[in-house]
Design a protein around this motif. Structure first.
Motif, PDB file in Angstrom:
ATOM      1  N   TRP A 261       0.841  -1.191   0.000  1.00 55.86           N
ATOM      2  CA  TRP A 261       0.000   0.000   0.000  1.00 55.86           C
ATOM      3  C   TRP A 261       0.876   1.240   0.000  1.00 55.86           C
ATOM      4  CZ3 TRP A 261      -1.533  -3.862   3.565  1.00 55.86           C
ATOM      5  CH2 TRP A 261      -2.796  -4.412   3.344  1.00 55.86           C
ATOM      6  N   ARG A 262       0.382   2.315  -0.599  1.00 59.72           N
ATOM      7  CA  ARG A 262       1.008   3.627  -0.503  1.00 59.72           C
ATOM      8  C   ARG A 262       0.028   4.531   0.208  1.00 59.72           C
ATOM      9  NH1 ARG A 262       0.647   8.333  -3.530  1.00 59.72           N
ATOM     10  NH2 ARG A 262      -0.643   7.259  -5.039  1.00 59.72           N
ATOM     11  N   ARG A 263       0.477   5.166   1.270  1.00 56.60           N
ATOM     12  CA  ARG A 263      -0.385   6.087   2.017  1.00 56.60           C
ATOM     13  C   ARG A 263      -0.676   7.301   1.156  1.00 56.60           C
ATOM     14  NH1 ARG A 263       0.278   5.779   8.350  1.00 56.60           N
ATOM     15  NH2 ARG A 263      -1.305   7.340   8.125  1.00 56.60           N
ATOM     16  N   LEU A 264      -1.876   7.810   1.255  1.00 60.84           N
ATOM     17  CA  LEU A 264      -2.272   8.973   0.464  1.00 60.84           C
ATOM     18  C   LEU A 264      -2.235  10.267   1.260  1.00 60.84           C
ATOM     19  CD1 LEU A 264      -5.248   7.414  -1.520  1.00 60.84           C
ATOM     20  CD2 LEU A 264      -2.860   7.691  -2.246  1.00 60.84           C
ATOM     21  N   GLU A 265      -2.594  10.222   2.538  1.00 58.47           N
ATOM     22  CA  GLU A 265      -2.682  11.439   3.340  1.00 58.47           C
ATOM     23  C   GLU A 265      -1.324  11.896   3.863  1.00 58.47           C
ATOM     24  OE1 GLU A 265      -2.824   8.294   6.511  1.00 58.47           O
ATOM     25  OE2 GLU A 265      -3.354   8.440   4.401  1.00 58.47           O
ATOM     26  N   LEU A 266      -0.363  10.974   3.969  1.00 60.38           N
ATOM     27  CA  LEU A 266       1.001  11.254   4.434  1.00 60.38           C
ATOM     28  C   LEU A 266       1.970  10.420   3.620  1.00 60.38           C
ATOM     29  CD1 LEU A 266       0.453  10.945   8.291  1.00 60.38           C
ATOM     30  CD2 LEU A 266       0.777  13.071   7.037  1.00 60.38           C
ATOM     31  N   GLU A 267       3.238  10.766   3.708  1.00 60.54           N
ATOM     32  CA  GLU A 267       4.259   9.965   3.053  1.00 60.54           C
ATOM     33  C   GLU A 267       4.388   8.635   3.791  1.00 60.54           C
ATOM     34  OE1 GLU A 267       8.980  10.382   1.995  1.00 60.54           O
ATOM     35  OE2 GLU A 267       7.848  12.163   2.544  1.00 60.54           O
TER      36      GLU A 267
ATOM     37  N   ALA B  80       5.250  -1.324   8.167  1.00 57.31           N
ATOM     38  CA  ALA B  80       4.750  -0.012   7.772  1.00 57.31           C
ATOM     39  C   ALA B  80       5.838   1.031   8.014  1.00 57.31           C
ATOM     40  CB  ALA B  80       3.498   0.342   8.572  1.00 57.31           C
ATOM     41  N   LEU B  81       6.041   1.895   7.044  1.00 54.71           N
ATOM     42  CA  LEU B  81       6.980   3.019   7.143  1.00 54.71           C
ATOM     43  C   LEU B  81       6.207   4.278   6.795  1.00 54.71           C
ATOM     44  CD1 LEU B  81       9.906   1.434   5.123  1.00 54.71           C
ATOM     45  CD2 LEU B  81       9.874   1.816   7.579  1.00 54.71           C
ATOM     46  N   PHE B  82       6.201   5.241   7.711  1.00 53.26           N
ATOM     47  CA  PHE B  82       5.436   6.464   7.468  1.00 53.26           C
ATOM     48  C   PHE B  82       5.911   7.566   8.400  1.00 53.26           C
ATOM     49  CE2 PHE B  82       3.236   3.707  10.408  1.00 53.26           C
ATOM     50  CZ  PHE B  82       2.801   4.535  11.429  1.00 53.26           C
ATOM     51  N   VAL B  83       5.363   8.743   8.226  1.00 54.41           N
ATOM     52  CA  VAL B  83       5.669   9.883   9.079  1.00 54.41           C
ATOM     53  C   VAL B  83       4.480  10.093  10.011  1.00 54.41           C
ATOM     54  CG1 VAL B  83       6.139  12.357   9.139  1.00 54.41           C
ATOM     55  CG2 VAL B  83       7.103  10.955   7.313  1.00 54.41           C
ATOM     56  N   HIS B  84       4.757  10.213  11.318  1.00 51.55           N
ATOM     57  CA  HIS B  84       3.698  10.450  12.306  1.00 51.55           C
ATOM     58  C   HIS B  84       4.106  11.648  13.159  1.00 51.55           C
ATOM     59  CE1 HIS B  84       0.379   9.585  14.974  1.00 51.55           C
ATOM     60  NE2 HIS B  84       1.202   9.665  16.001  1.00 51.55           N
ATOM     61  N   ASN B  85       3.273  12.669  13.167  1.00 52.21           N
ATOM     62  CA  ASN B  85       3.575  13.900  13.915  1.00 52.21           C
ATOM     63  C   ASN B  85       4.966  14.446  13.580  1.00 52.21           C
ATOM     64  OD1 ASN B  85       1.072  13.861  15.166  1.00 52.21           O
ATOM     65  ND2 ASN B  85       1.833  12.774  16.957  1.00 52.21           N
ATOM     66  N   GLY B  86       5.313  14.379  12.298  1.00 45.35           N
ATOM     67  CA  GLY B  86       6.579  14.918  11.839  1.00 45.35           C
ATOM     68  C   GLY B  86       7.793  14.054  12.124  1.00 45.35           C
TER      69      GLY B  86
ATOM     70  N   PRO C  14       9.799  10.139  11.747  1.00 39.24           N
ATOM     71  CA  PRO C  14       9.787   8.876  11.020  1.00 39.24           C
ATOM     72  C   PRO C  14       9.319   7.741  11.928  1.00 39.24           C
ATOM     73  CG  PRO C  14      12.037   9.504  11.559  1.00 39.24           C
ATOM     74  CD  PRO C  14      11.148  10.643  11.976  1.00 39.24           C
ATOM     75  N   CYS C  15       8.527   6.854  11.342  1.00 41.83           N
ATOM     76  CA  CYS C  15       7.983   5.719  12.088  1.00 41.83           C
ATOM     77  C   CYS C  15       8.183   4.450  11.268  1.00 41.83           C
ATOM     78  CB  CYS C  15       6.497   5.950  12.371  1.00 41.83           C
ATOM     79  SG  CYS C  15       5.781   4.717  13.466  1.00 41.83           S
TER      80      CYS C  15
ATOM     81  N   SER D  51      -3.309 -13.427  18.795  1.00 38.46           N
ATOM     82  CA  SER D  51      -2.236 -12.571  19.295  1.00 38.46           C
ATOM     83  C   SER D  51      -1.781 -11.619  18.203  1.00 38.46           C
ATOM     84  CB  SER D  51      -1.046 -13.420  19.774  1.00 38.46           C
ATOM     85  OG  SER D  51      -0.474 -14.126  18.687  1.00 38.46           O
ATOM     86  N   ALA D  52      -1.108 -10.574  18.634  1.00 40.31           N
ATOM     87  CA  ALA D  52      -0.506  -9.613  17.704  1.00 40.31           C
ATOM     88  C   ALA D  52       0.747  -9.056  18.361  1.00 40.31           C
ATOM     89  CB  ALA D  52      -1.482  -8.496  17.363  1.00 40.31           C
ATOM     90  N   ARG D  53       1.652  -8.602  17.516  1.00 46.27           N
ATOM     91  CA  ARG D  53       2.912  -8.046  18.008  1.00 46.27           C
ATOM     92  C   ARG D  53       3.320  -6.890  17.099  1.00 46.27           C
ATOM     93  NH1 ARG D  53       7.989 -10.953  20.334  1.00 46.27           N
ATOM     94  NH2 ARG D  53       9.576  -9.373  19.944  1.00 46.27           N
ATOM     95  N   VAL D  54       3.829  -5.832  17.702  1.00 47.39           N
ATOM     96  CA  VAL D  54       4.330  -4.677  16.954  1.00 47.39           C
ATOM     97  C   VAL D  54       5.677  -4.292  17.557  1.00 47.39           C
ATOM     98  CG1 VAL D  54       3.927  -2.270  16.298  1.00 47.39           C
ATOM     99  CG2 VAL D  54       1.975  -3.838  16.499  1.00 47.39           C
ATOM    100  N   ASP D  55       6.671  -4.142  16.713  1.00 49.97           N
ATOM    101  CA  ASP D  55       8.000  -3.704  17.133  1.00 49.97           C
ATOM    102  C   ASP D  55       8.485  -2.632  16.165  1.00 49.97           C
ATOM    103  OD1 ASP D  55       9.007  -5.477  19.364  1.00 49.97           O
ATOM    104  OD2 ASP D  55       8.361  -6.989  17.909  1.00 49.97           O
ATOM    105  N   GLY D  56       9.130  -1.604  16.690  1.00 47.82           N
ATOM    106  CA  GLY D  56       9.669  -0.585  15.808  1.00 47.82           C
ATOM    107  C   GLY D  56      10.089   0.651  16.552  1.00 47.82           C
ATOM    108  N   PHE D  57       9.982   1.792  15.858  1.00 43.20           N
ATOM    109  CA  PHE D  57      10.351   3.059  16.482  1.00 43.20           C
ATOM    110  C   PHE D  57       9.513   4.194  15.913  1.00 43.20           C
ATOM    111  CE2 PHE D  57      13.187   2.644  12.823  1.00 43.20           C
ATOM    112  CZ  PHE D  57      13.090   3.892  12.219  1.00 43.20           C
ATOM    113  N   LEU D  58       9.376   5.236  16.720  1.00 44.63           N
ATOM    114  CA  LEU D  58       8.758   6.498  16.337  1.00 44.63           C
ATOM    115  C   LEU D  58       9.744   7.571  16.754  1.00 44.63           C
ATOM    116  CD1 LEU D  58       6.496   8.347  15.378  1.00 44.63           C
ATOM    117  CD2 LEU D  58       5.460   8.132  17.640  1.00 44.63           C
ATOM    118  N   GLY D  59      10.369   8.239  15.771  1.00 45.23           N
ATOM    119  CA  GLY D  59      11.442   9.163  16.086  1.00 45.23           C
ATOM    120  C   GLY D  59      12.563   8.388  16.759  1.00 45.23           C
TER     121      GLY D  59
END
Length: 109
Positions: free
Chosen positions: A9-15, A35-41, A43-44, A60-68
């Motif tokens: 998918w390509r996000r439309l409202e944000l990069e 998912a790679l996107f910009v959140h509140n300015g 990188p996420c 179950s579900a799992r999420v790992d990553g970073f925001l800024g």
């Protein structure tokens, strides 16, 4: 696991972009994505997995990553009695629900 389908998918409202792979397992379904996107300015980057039974109910579900510069890690589990945990802590306000919607990806809608 037998791969079933994948999508980008390509996000439309944000990069941003999101890619995922849905695989069939002997006892249900497994979804894995990133998912790679910009959140509140900022990188996420979020890698995610969801495990569902044959009736598409989330186990179950799992999420790992970073925001800024902040590292993120979330583990969600549905218990046999219908309760849920988030990183091991009970979540009474969502007891009885059968699905997880990770709001940052259309894969879990």
């Amino acid at each position: 696991m037998r791969p079933h389908t994948s999508i980008l998918w390509r996000r439309l409202e944000l990069e941003g972009h999101d890619a995922c792979l849905l695989s069939e397992a002997d006892d249900g379904w497994k979804l894995r994505g990133h998912a790679l996107f910009v959140h509140n300015g900022k990188p996420c980057s979020l890698a995610y997995e969801a495990d569902c039974d044959s009736g598409w109910r989330t186990r179950s579900a799992r999420v790992d990553g970073f925001l800024g510069a902040e590292t993120l890690h979330f583990e969600i589990e549905r218990l046999a009695d219908g309760g849920w945990t988030l990183n091991g802590a009970g979540q009474a306000e969502v007891a009885g629900l059968i699905d997880v919607d990770l709001g940052f990806t259309p894969a879990t809608n």
